[in-house]
Structures are given as structure tokens and as C-alpha cells.
Design a protein around this motif. Structure first.
Motif, PDB file in Angstrom:
ATOM      1  N   GLY A   1     -50.323  41.003  18.173  1.00  0.00           N
ATOM      2  CA  GLY A   1     -49.029  41.630  17.873  1.00  0.00           C
ATOM      3  C   GLY A   1     -49.197  43.070  17.426  1.00  0.00           C
ATOM      4  O   GLY A   1     -48.477  43.971  17.866  1.00  0.00           O
TER       5      GLY A   1
ATOM      6  N   ASN B   1     -48.163  46.633  19.398  1.00  0.00           N
ATOM      7  CA  ASN B   1     -47.356  47.657  18.725  1.00  0.00           C
ATOM      8  C   ASN B   1     -48.075  48.996  18.669  1.00  0.00           C
ATOM      9  O   ASN B   1     -47.434  50.050  18.700  1.00  0.00           O
ATOM     10  CB  ASN B   1     -46.973  47.193  17.320  1.00  0.00           C
TER      11      ASN B   1
ATOM     12  N   GLU C   1     -47.689  43.340  12.680  1.00  0.00           N
ATOM     13  CA  GLU C   1     -47.660  42.298  13.704  1.00  0.00           C
ATOM     14  C   GLU C   1     -46.327  42.242  14.457  1.00  0.00           C
ATOM     15  O   GLU C   1     -46.304  42.178  15.680  1.00  0.00           O
ATOM     16  CB  GLU C   1     -47.941  40.939  13.054  1.00  0.00           C
ATOM     17  N   ASP C   2     -45.213  42.252  13.730  1.00  0.00           N
ATOM     18  CA  ASP C   2     -43.918  42.095  14.386  1.00  0.00           C
ATOM     19  C   ASP C   2     -42.950  43.242  14.082  1.00  0.00           C
ATOM     20  O   ASP C   2     -41.746  43.118  14.245  1.00  0.00           O
ATOM     21  CB  ASP C   2     -43.264  40.766  13.984  1.00  0.00           C
ATOM     22  N   TYR C   3     -43.499  44.370  13.630  1.00  0.00           N
ATOM     23  CA  TYR C   3     -42.662  45.525  13.302  1.00  0.00           C
ATOM     24  C   TYR C   3     -43.513  46.788  13.397  1.00  0.00           C
ATOM     25  O   TYR C   3     -44.704  46.784  13.073  1.00  0.00           O
ATOM     26  CB  TYR C   3     -42.104  45.385  11.880  1.00  0.00           C
TER      27      TYR C   3
ATOM     28  N   VAL D   1     -39.693  47.406  18.112  1.00  0.00           N
ATOM     29  CA  VAL D   1     -40.451  46.168  18.314  1.00  0.00           C
ATOM     30  C   VAL D   1     -40.915  46.153  19.766  1.00  0.00           C
ATOM     31  O   VAL D   1     -40.338  46.817  20.624  1.00  0.00           O
ATOM     32  CB  VAL D   1     -39.594  44.917  18.010  1.00  0.00           C
TER      33      VAL D   1
ATOM     34  N   GLN E   1     -43.329  40.091  22.365  1.00  0.00           N
ATOM     35  CA  GLN E   1     -42.579  38.907  21.951  1.00  0.00           C
ATOM     36  C   GLN E   1     -41.541  39.248  20.890  1.00  0.00           C
ATOM     37  O   GLN E   1     -40.437  38.700  20.886  1.00  0.00           O
ATOM     38  CB  GLN E   1     -43.550  37.834  21.417  1.00  0.00           C
ATOM     39  N   SER E   2     -41.882  40.160  19.992  1.00  0.00           N
ATOM     40  CA  SER E   2     -40.938  40.566  18.944  1.00  0.00           C
ATOM     41  C   SER E   2     -39.711  41.239  19.543  1.00  0.00           C
ATOM     42  O   SER E   2     -38.585  41.046  19.068  1.00  0.00           O
ATOM     43  CB  SER E   2     -41.614  41.523  17.956  1.00  0.00           C
TER      44      SER E   2
ATOM     45  N   LYS F   1     -37.549  38.471  21.028  1.00  0.00           N
ATOM     46  CA  LYS F   1     -36.822  37.766  19.958  1.00  0.00           C
ATOM     47  C   LYS F   1     -35.672  38.608  19.420  1.00  0.00           C
ATOM     48  O   LYS F   1     -34.598  38.094  19.102  1.00  0.00           O
ATOM     49  CB  LYS F   1     -37.787  37.418  18.823  1.00  0.00           C
ATOM     50  N   TYR F   2     -35.912  39.919  19.319  1.00  0.00           N
ATOM     51  CA  TYR F   2     -34.870  40.814  18.807  1.00  0.00           C
ATOM     52  C   TYR F   2     -33.668  40.826  19.750  1.00  0.00           C
ATOM     53  O   TYR F   2     -32.517  40.719  19.305  1.00  0.00           O
ATOM     54  CB  TYR F   2     -35.433  42.230  18.649  1.00  0.00           C
TER      55      TYR F   2
END
Length: 902
Positions: free
Chosen positions: A584, A588, A616-618, A725, A728-729, A732-733
């Protein structure tokens, strides 16, 4: 070190430090100035004064000592040709924005091009030996002298002649011989006109002798021989001695042309265009005489007011002629100089702002605009920019590519200046009524907080003159960047960590525990745990059975911070990285490169990475940009980024010698800041972006899947933050956003196709309802106000009404509280409005009550109890917080503050 002490020591042994073969061959004699005692070398037996005090100082004005005439661009071609013929490599200028140093904003000398900081030590990396470079340098300490003295510039070309004394390079004898031949053979200066003055240079822990060379009082160059390290009590010869000869190209042109000022021969057609457009009646003989007098007076005094008066007296100019001829000419020179500086700075990626080095750029742009305003000139700045670039592009062809960018930025800044003038005039009126004598600190505060330049204050007759230390102080404040200090550890005797994440990068591996520090930091002999750096968050995982919660790099040693305990020193243990977290973060990080390049290609070449953060997700990316981004800007950036993803471009990672990387890819590679290692890791998204980067990256852009910007805001002047993002993030967003839209559609009883139409109708209905609600409150507010007064608690002469309300909001309490405190001026009205998991505080104090409690102070204290902030005026304040558990405490605090209890 004290330069005078070094000079005194070196002067006792001139044969060792200063005497060169040329002096003996040509018959130069060493003399001591009868006025200041400085030592100098000359062929003229009749000279008894050093160049600072000779009678014919600056007599080249109107009577050049050369047999050839070269303007600014021609002078460089002659210098370049001479040194290339003498086996030097001609190197293109480096950017004026000093990207390769984190302790300087701007390039202040040609030798800075080749200085690299390794730990606490400065090393020199030359792309060729020997070399010559036409380095544009920016300095802002003498701004008040620009345009006035005839020879001060905010940007100037330092001819850098640099050599390392080895098989390819040379040392003192050859250096002085070459410089002497340049002056005599190429420029045709009589050798008796040339004087060498003994001096020294010291800085950064090293020092050496230097020889400055002058012609008729004008210093043309200074050959510094950096030879020693340490101090006078204990020094040794450097492993890497260097020659740092810096000569002023503007002065080379000036001495051959003999114009009244250096500006006349260095700004090409610009000054001629400006003077003809405004119709200055120039008498060249008077101008030459005046500026020669200025130059001589400057050697006696640094008070420019006094210098100008003396020069006017010598020239026989009265105040009227000074105002009609000299002052406008000084204005023309100032505008020409400042615009040239801005062209170079903006072309190299700097933006005028109120942050860092941008302070200096905004300041000189506002001086330019203020000068044009003061004289009532009608110049089109775009025309002046074109004239500058057309003149300079033969020497600096890169300026052609940034012509439109420069115009865009200057137009934006010009409009901001125009908008600020109303505020500046209001501030000036206030300062006049205060009749306060303003210190330099006051002037700096006014400029930094309100953008008010001292030139404007002088023009408004608030200060008589600009203090001579103002620009120097301002330049010192914004010349270099302050770097944060890292926590230090004693790592003596520990070998460098083998970084597996730059090799085969196993996510499961065995390693030996070399040391445990402070019972929580683990040093391994090798690791695949990526250490925090370059904005990339560290890997997590396990070392043995212990959780790794942080990883940091100190020099070449990696420290792993664990929780739950530490393994034993000497043990060989199993290590595991959280692979999902790593992937992740990796996506990014590569997305940051893609987004940065997309922003630059969309917005303009002034876009640089200011800072970045990748988790990881941001992730977030701060870029240099002059304004808030529009929705259209964001869409264009996103579109280009995702087009790049769909192209599935290879992400190539290779290592280069730092100098080779700079020469091949330029200084755009330093998006993430300086690289303090000699071997540079280059991340190349082929044909799209190239950066020096130590982070982890995907192999192809297609792995990123999707990039979605979730927020864009201007966080400071000249800096815009993009939160985003990817992968995958991002999916999801977008799914989350779609669910929210679906919820809105259902709530409105509409369809996605008619969502906007339904939303507009709902908003209109809401506004109608609010309007009716306000009308109802207005009708009932008098009754509610009387009710609040009757229910208020008597506290001495004061009445206090408090309420925690979950039903009625500020739309109700503001008009009721305002009316109640007017009806009873001893009343304090305080409402805590509870809504959407937050508490808003509304407070009013009647005029009789403010001697006991002020509304703004009351709100400020109560907001702290609720975990928030607030404030206001004596009679009205508002604020709030989010700690719902402290509502009772807040109500108690209100009463205690009013009663004076603690």
C-alpha cells in the motif's frame, strides 16, 4: 576564524602564500598601501596606494583601459572562448534555486554549484577539471544599493574558474597566469593597469590565501586558493585543495565599455527602451561624472544618503536635476535589475511568497511595482520580460522555455500587490496618527505580517530613509532553511546495516541482533524493514515475536523500535514484514511521483514537490503553486495521472554517481530534497518523470490502478496540499462516495440522473424553512429574552443565564442573547448548543457586565474545557469543542469565572 588574523599571518610569509611565477617573470613588486597598509603587487613603481584609495579610481568610466568593447553577452563569449582554448570545460549555469543544498535557498557563488554536504562536511564534486561556468547568483543583502551605486545587483553572473590541482588541473601559478593573460591578451588591458591585492578567505572549517585583481580601482575577480582546514592554532592541508576564482561578468563588460554604470552595458536594450519611453533627458557627461563620484564616495562611506549628496555636490547637480535626471535613472536601473532576477528565479522554479526564500522575491517585485508607481510610468512588464529574455537567451537558452511561466507568475503577483495597496494605505494612515519612530524590527514585522515594504513607508513619509540594515536582516532571515535535528544515538563500532530492500527484498528473512539500545531499539546486521525517510512511512512487522512499530535510519545504520520486549544481543532471529502494508505504501509512493509530474505538466514548471507523506491507505503531496486549485485543475491533474497509469509505463531504478545524475537529468531529480550520498538512486518513469529517491516503488505504473485526489487546499502562501489515495484505497474511496450518493438519492426520493435537480430543490425548500424560522424567532425573541432575564441567577450586581440546549441552535440563541443583554445590561447570557456531536458556545455580556466578565475571554476559557477553542469581543464571543462528557464542567466553569471562584 578571524580573517584579519589569518591575513596577518599569511602576510608575514608572502613568498609562501602569495608570490607566484608570474610576479617574478613580469617583475611585479610587492607594496604596502601608505593609507591602509594592505599589501598589493604592481608593475607601476609610482603607485603607493592600494586600489581602494588610488586617485584614478573608476577612471575607466568614459575612458576604458581596453582596446576592445564587449557588452554583457559578448564579454562571456570572450571569457568562455579563452578558457576553452586553455583546456577548460565550459559548464552550463546551475539553477539559482539551490536544490542540492538544504542550508541555502539560492545559489550565492559559483563554487556553491559544486559543493555537496556529506554529514557535517562539505565536499566538492566537479563535473570536469578544470572548468569555467557563467553562474547566475542571487544576493539580497544590498538591495537598497541596487540602481543607486552603478555596480550593485540583486543577481549577477559570477564567472567561476575552478580547478583541483592534480594531473588534469592546476594550482596558483597557472591560475594567476591565465587570469593575467585573459585581461591582457583577450581584453587588451595594459599590464601596468592590473593590480593584485593580498587577501584570505575562510568558511566551513577551511581557509586559504586569495589574490584579488583590480583595474583602475574596480575589482574584476578574486582567485581563492582553498588549501587548509582547522584554525590558526592547529591546521593541516586539505586532501582536496581547490581553486575558487570568481569574477564578475558585469564588471568585465563595464570595464571594456566605460559606460556611466555597469547597468548600462549589462541590461542590453532594456535600459535604452525604458529611458526613451519615459523621456529622461540624459546628459552622458554629467551621468558619468556623477556615478564616478558615487563609486569613489562609497569607498569612504556606506551611508547612501551621504554618498548621493557628496556625488551631487562634486557634479554640481542641484535638487531639481537630481529629481529630474538621477532619480528616474536610478528607478530604471532598479526595475531592470529586479526583473532580471525574477526571470532567473521563476525560471528555475521559485515563487514569490511570504515563505522562505520567496520573501526576497516578493519583496523585490513589490519594489519594482512601487518604483513604477512612484514615477507614474506606464510600462508593460511583459514587454520588459521579453526584452530581457531576447537579450539573455544566447547565453542562457533555457529562459526561452519559461518565458510564459515568468509572465504568468509576475502578473498574478502584480494583481496581489494592487489588491494589497488599499490595506497598505490604511495601515500607513494608522501609523501616521501613531507618530511612532519605527525600528528595523518594526519594519520587518510590518513587511512579514502585512506585506508593507519600507519603500512604501518612505514614499508615504512615515520613515525618512530605509535603514541600511533592513535588507541584510531580511535576507539573513530568509537565506537558508532550518533543518530539524534527529534524535542522536551512540552507534560507535556498529557496522553499516545491509539494506535488503534495495536488493532482493525478502519479506521474511533471518538476521543477527548486533545491539539493543535503550531496551527498545534493535540493530540488525541486515534488514528488509524500510526505514522512515523521504516522506515514506516505515515498515511494520515482527522481529522474533516482538512487534516492529517504527524504523529509523541514522547514517548507514537502521534502528528498529519494538514493543512488547526485545530479542537478545547476538541472537539470530526470524523477521517478517507486513507485506500488505508495504505494498500500500509502495503504490502511494510511486503515485506521488506520478501526481507531482502530472501537476507540473498541468499547472506550470514552477511546480515542485514541497513535501510528501506516504502511508498504507493515505498519502499527501504538497506542491509549490501560486493559488488555490480550481475543480478544473484537479480534474486535469487526475486525468493525466490516470492516463499515465493506463499506459503501464515501466518504473526503472538505477544508481548513478551524483554528478553524473545531475548532468544527465538536471536538478529536477531533487524533488524530495537533497541527497546526502555520493551514489544516487534514480527512479525513472520513462518519458514522464525522473527523481532521485530512496523509497520503494512498483515496477510499472499500471500497478497503481487508480489515483483519486480526495482534497486540495492551499496550506500556506505558495504551497498547495493534495490529499489522495491510490490502488485499492482509491477503489474503496470511490465505492464509499457512490454509497453516499445513493443514500442522498434515496433521501431525496430521486434518481442519480436527477440528483442535482432534486438537491437544488431541497436546498431551496431548506432556505425557505430557515427564512420562516428566522421570522418566527424574531416575533418570539422578546418573550424569550424576558424569560431568560427572569430565570437568570443573581451574582452580586451581575445576572447570569446559562443553558445547554439540544433543540434550538445558534439561529435562536444569537438574536435572543443579543436582545436580552440590551434589555438588561447587567446580564451575561451563555448558551451551549449541542449538535452533531459538537458543542457550540454563544456568549453575550451587557455593557454593565463586562467589567466583571468579557464575552470573548469567557468563551475562550470554556472552549478549552470542551477541548476546543474560541474567543471574541467584550460583548460577544463564540467558540466550541467536541468533548460532550465535559458539558457539566463547562457550565460550572462559566459560573466560577463570573463569580471569581477557581
Amino acid at each position: 576564524m578571524d580573517k584579519d588574523q589569518i591575513l596577518a599571518k599569511f602576510s608575514t610569509e608572502p613568498d609562501r602564500y602569495y608570490k607566484v611565477e608570474l610576479f617574478e617573470k613580469e617583475g611585479f613588486r610587492r607594496k604596502s598601501c601608505v593609507k591602509c597598509k594592505r599589501f598589493f603587487w604592481t608593475l607601476d613603481d609610482g603607485i603607493i596606494l592600494c586600489p581602494d584609495h588610488i586617485e584614478n579610481s573608476y577612471s575607466f568610466i568614459g575612458e576604458p583601459p581596453t582596446n576592445k568593447r564587449f557588452d554583457y553577452t559578448q564579454a562571456w563569449k570572450e571569457v568562455e572562448s579563452f578558457f576553452v582554448q586553455n583546456n577548460h570545460k565550459s559548464v552550463g549555469r546551475y539553477p539559482v534555486v539551490c536544490r542540492w543544498r538544504d542550508d541555502l535557498y539560492f545559489t550565492i557563488a559559483s563554487i556553491v554549484d559544486f559543493q555537496r554536504v556529506m554529514g557535517s562536511k562539505v565536499v566538492f564534486e566537479f563535473p570536469a577539471n578544470p572548468l569555467i561556468v557563467p553562474q547566475t547568483c542571487l544576493r539580497f543583502k544590498d538591495i537598497e544599493n541596487v540602481g543607486v551605486t552603478g555596480r550593485h545587483f540583486s543577481s549577477f553572473c559570477m564567472i567561476g574558474q575552478h580547478s583541483i590541482p592534480n594531473a588534469q588541473g592546476y594550482w596558483k601559478d597557472k591560475c594567476v597566469e591565465l587570469d593575467f593573460k585573459l585581461l591582457t591578451e583577450r581584453f587588451g588591458i595594459n599590464k601596468k593597469e592590473i593590480v593584485f591585492v593580498e587577501d584570505v578567505w575562510a568558511g566551513g572549517g577551511s581557509f586559504g590565501s586569495s589574490l584579488e585583481y583590480f583595474v583602475r580601482g574596480l575589482e574584476l575577480g578574486n582567485a581563492v586558493f582553498t588549501e587548509f582546514q582547522g584554525d590558526l592554532t592547529n591546521y593541516s592541508i586539505l586532501d582536496q585543495k581547490i581553486i575558487d576564482m570568481g569574477a564578475g561578468l558585469e564588471r568585465f563588460a563595464w570595464v571594456t565599455m566605460g559606460t556611466p554604470t555597469a547597468y548600462d552595458c549589462c541590461f542590453g536594450p532594456i535600459t535604452n527602451y525604458m529611458t526613451s519611453k519615459i523621456g529622461i533627458d540624459i546628459d552622458s557627461s554629467i551621468i558619468s561624472k556623477y556615478f564616478m563620484a558615487v563609486a569613489k564616495s562609497l569607498s569612504e562611506s556606506d551611508d547612501m544618503g551621504l554618498v548621493r549628496k557628496n556625488a551631487a555636490k562634486i557634479t554640481g547637480l542641484d535638487d531639481s536635476k537630481l529629481d529630474k535626471m538621477i532619480s528616474p535613472l536610478e528607478g530604471v536601473y532598479t526595475v531592470a535589475d529586479h526583473l532580471r532576477t525574477l526571470i532567473f528565479a521563476i525560471s528555475d522554479g521559485a515563487l514569490p511568497s511570504n515563505v522562505g526564500g520567496g520573501y526576497n522575491l516578493r519583496m523585490i517585485l513589490r519594489r519594482t511595482l512601487a518604483t513604477i508607481d512612484r514615477f507614474g510610468w506606464n510600462f508593460d512588464l511583459n514587454d520588459l520580460i521579453d526584452l530581457h529574455i531576447d537579450y539573455l537567451k544566447s547565453t542562457y537558452p533555457e529562459l526561452e522555455h519559461t518565458r510564459n511561466d515568468v509572465k504568468t507568475i509576475i502578473e498574478i503577483e502584480k494583481n496581489r500587490y494592487i489588491e494589497s495597496k488599499v490595506r497598505m494605505k490604511n495601515m500607513a494612515s494608522t501609523l501616521k496618527t501613531q507618530n511612532k519612530k519605527l525600528s528595523v524590527d518594526d519594519l520587518i514585522r510590518l513587511y512579514e505580517s502585512d506585506g508593507i515594504t519600507p519603500d512604501f513607508l518612505k514614499e508615504s513619509q512615515i520613515i525618512p530613509e530605509i535603514p541600511s540594515t533592513f535588507y541584510e536582516r531580511l535576507a539573513d532571515l530568509h537565506q537558508s532553511e532550518k533543518t530539524e535535528k534527529k534524535e542522536e544515538f551512540n552507534l560507535d563500532g556498529i557496522p553499516d546495516t545491509d539494506l535488503l530492500y534495495y536488493k532482493n527484498d525478502p519479506h521474511e528473512f533471518e538476521a543477527k541482533v548486533l545491539k539493543i539500545i535503550n531496551n527498545k531499539f534493535v540493530v540488525l546486521d541486515k534488514t528488509s524493514f524500510y526505514a522512515r525517510g523521504g516522506g515514506q512511512e516505515p515498515d511494520h512487522g515482527k522481529i522474533a515475536q516482538f512487534d516492529v512499530i517504527d524504523v529509523s535510519k541514522h547514517g548507514n545504520i537502521v534502528l528498529h523500535e519494538t514493543s512488547g520486549g526485545v530479542p537478545k544481543e547476538g541472537a539470530v532471529i526470524k523477521c517478517n514484514i507486513d507485506s500488505m502494508r508495504r505494498y500500500g505504501i509502495t503504490r502511494n509512493h510511486t503515485s506521488t511521483h506520478v501526481l507531482n509530474a502530472s501537476a507540473r505538466n498541468t499547472l506550470g514548471l514552477w511546480v515542485w514537490q514541497h513535501s510528501a507523506f506516504k502511508d498504507e491507505d493515505y498519502a499527501r503531496l504538497d506542491i509549490t503553486h501560486h493559488s488555490n486549485l480550481t475543480d478544473e485543475d484537479i480534474t486535469k491533474i487526475e486525468d493525466l495521472a490516470n492516463t499515465t497509469i493506463r499506459k503501464d509505463i515501466p518504473v526503472l531504478i538505477n544508481q548513478f554517481e551524483r554528478g553524473q545524475a545531475e548532468q544527465e537529468y538536471g536538478f529536477r531529480i531533487y524533488q524530495g530534497g537533497v541527497v546526502p550520498v555520493k551514489l544516487v538512486r534514480i527512479v525513472n518513469i520513462e518519458g514522464f518523470d525522473v527523481e532521485a529517491c530512496g523509497g520503494t516503488h512498483v515496477q510499472k505504473t499500471g500497478e497503481l490502478g487508480l489515483i483519486k485526489i480526495t482534497k486540495a487546499e492551499r496550506i500556506q502562501d505558495g504551497v498547495v496540499r493534495l490529499e489522495f489515495v491510490s490502488g485499492q484505497s482509491a477503489l474503496k474511496y470511490t465505492q464509499s462516495q457512490d454509497r453516499k450518493i445513493t443514500h442522498l438519492v434515496k433521501s431525496l426520493g430521486s434518481s442519480k440522473e436527477k440528483l442535482l435537480e432534486s438537491f437544488d430543490r431541497a436546498m431551496k425548500d431548506s432556505e425557505d424553512a430557515k427564512k420562516k424560522s428566522r421570522q418566527l424567532i424574531k416575533r418570539t425573541s422578546e418573550t424569550s429574552a424576558k424569560q431568560a432575564i427572569s430565570q437568570a441567577k443573581n451574582i452580586g450586581k451581575i445576572k447570569l443565564y446559562t443553558i445547554a440546549d439540544e433543540e434550538l441552535d445558534e439561529e435562536f440563541h444569537i438574536p435572543v442573547g443579543e436582545l436580552a443583554t440590551k434589555m438588561d445590561q447587567s446580564l451575561i447570557y451563555c448558551a451551549l448548543v449541542i449538535k452533531n456531536e459538537t458543542i457550540k458556545i454563544i456568549a453575550f455580556c451587557g455593557t454593565d457586565a463586562i467589567s466583571t466578565s468579557k464575552a470573548g475571554d469567557l468563551v475562550k476559557q470554556v472552549s478549552k474545557v470542551l477541548g476546543g477553542s474560541g474567543g471574541g469581543k467584550d460583548t460577544f464571543g463564540q467558540g466550541g469543542g467536541k468533548d460532550l462528557s465535559k458539558i457539566k464542567d463547562a457550565l460550572s466553569t462559566i459560573e466560577n469565572l463570573v463569580t471569581g471562584e477557581k
